[in-house]
Write a protein that holds these residues in place. Structure first.
Motif, PDB file in Angstrom:
ATOM      1  N   GLU A 157       0.834  -1.207   0.000  1.00 41.24           N
ATOM      2  CA  GLU A 157       0.000   0.000   0.000  1.00 41.24           C
ATOM      3  C   GLU A 157       0.866   1.254   0.000  1.00 41.24           C
ATOM      4  O   GLU A 157       1.930   1.292   0.624  1.00 41.24           O
ATOM      5  N   PHE A 158       0.397   2.260  -0.715  1.00 43.26           N
ATOM      6  CA  PHE A 158       1.048   3.573  -0.743  1.00 43.26           C
ATOM      7  C   PHE A 158      -0.026   4.633  -0.534  1.00 43.26           C
ATOM      8  O   PHE A 158      -1.070   4.592  -1.186  1.00 43.26           O
ATOM      9  N   SER A 159       0.247   5.564   0.346  1.00 47.52           N
ATOM     10  CA  SER A 159      -0.714   6.651   0.540  1.00 47.52           C
ATOM     11  C   SER A 159      -0.579   7.643  -0.610  1.00 47.52           C
ATOM     12  O   SER A 159       0.497   7.810  -1.176  1.00 47.52           O
ATOM     13  N   PRO A 160      -1.674   8.307  -0.974  1.00 49.43           N
ATOM     14  CA  PRO A 160      -1.588   9.267  -2.072  1.00 49.43           C
ATOM     15  C   PRO A 160      -0.716  10.456  -1.668  1.00 49.43           C
ATOM     16  O   PRO A 160      -0.806  10.935  -0.529  1.00 49.43           O
ATOM     17  N   PRO A 161       0.115  10.937  -2.580  1.00 50.59           N
ATOM     18  CA  PRO A 161       0.977  12.074  -2.249  1.00 50.59           C
ATOM     19  C   PRO A 161       0.204  13.390  -2.367  1.00 50.59           C
ATOM     20  O   PRO A 161      -0.855  13.464  -2.991  1.00 50.59           O
ATOM     21  N   LYS A 162       0.768  14.410  -1.770  1.00 47.59           N
ATOM     22  CA  LYS A 162       0.262  15.763  -1.991  1.00 47.59           C
ATOM     23  C   LYS A 162       0.691  16.158  -3.405  1.00 47.59           C
ATOM     24  O   LYS A 162       1.822  15.891  -3.805  1.00 47.59           O
ATOM     25  N   VAL A 163      -0.201  16.771  -4.164  1.00 51.12           N
ATOM     26  CA  VAL A 163       0.104  17.186  -5.535  1.00 51.12           C
ATOM     27  C   VAL A 163      -0.048  18.698  -5.635  1.00 51.12           C
ATOM     28  O   VAL A 163      -1.096  19.245  -5.260  1.00 51.12           O
TER      29      VAL A 163
ATOM     30  N   ARG B 215       8.700  14.724   1.909  1.00 50.78           N
ATOM     31  CA  ARG B 215       7.395  15.386   2.070  1.00 50.78           C
ATOM     32  C   ARG B 215       6.268  14.575   1.441  1.00 50.78           C
ATOM     33  O   ARG B 215       5.103  14.938   1.577  1.00 50.78           O
ATOM     34  N   TRP B 216       6.631  13.540   0.684  1.00 50.40           N
ATOM     35  CA  TRP B 216       5.665  12.702  -0.050  1.00 50.40           C
ATOM     36  C   TRP B 216       4.777  13.622  -0.902  1.00 50.40           C
ATOM     37  O   TRP B 216       3.560  13.659  -0.793  1.00 50.40           O
TER      38      TRP B 216
END
Length: 158
Positions: free
Chosen positions: A26-32, A48-49
């Motif tokens: 699983e990967f959390s969605p990054p800030k875009v 900062r992902w």
């Protein structure tokens, strides 16, 4: 109608889900964000992902962003999550580009950057030269002189 920025965010999330499926993790969605400047199409801020995209280049190159640039940047985050700090375009990143996204790993985009990074014409005794905005400004302010590598004469504004 879905905005261009929303299409990019959707593509980022799709790439993250594909990576999660392919890597069984699983990967959390990054800030875009859409605040990248200059010639850079996109960048990944690992700790900062976060992903940043250039809105000016995006507006003129939607297809390239969706097919190559978004997966390229997502692959940086995935490589960081899986392997920690590694070479930015090293074998781990290349592996993700090929095996997860099915893309040829390219380190640089091929977008036209004239709109975001203008160049200025200068002349020496033997040819014409194109200088970046930074070098042009340094010349105009008298902070720097540039010499031609071929004829060794000082470059002059055309």
């Amino acid at each position: 109608m879905i905005s261009l920025q929303q299409r990019i965010i959707t593509r980022v999330n799709d790439c993250m889900q594909l990576a999660a499926k392919e890597l069984a993790r699983e990967f959390s969605p990054p800030k875009v964000q859409f605040n990248q400047r200059g010639r850079i199409a996109g960048s990944a801020w690992l700790e900062r992902w976060e992903l940043r995209f250039n809105p000016i280049l995006l507006a003129d190159n939607e297809a390239e962003f969706l097919t190559e640039i978004v997966p390229h940047e997502v692959a940086h985050l995935i490589a960081f999550a899986c392997y920690g700090k590694v070479k930015p375009h090293g074998r781990e990143w290349q592996h993700i580009m090929q095996s997860v996204f099915g893309l040829t790993p390219r380190t640089r985009h091929r977008l036209n950057t004239n709109k975001v990074a203008p160049t200025f014409s200068y002349q020496c005794e033997c040819r014409s030269h194109q200088l970046t905005l930074r070098r042009h400004n340094n010349m105009q302010r008298g902070k720097q002189r540039y010499l031609c590598l071929h004829c060794n004469s000082i470059l002059q504004k055309q």
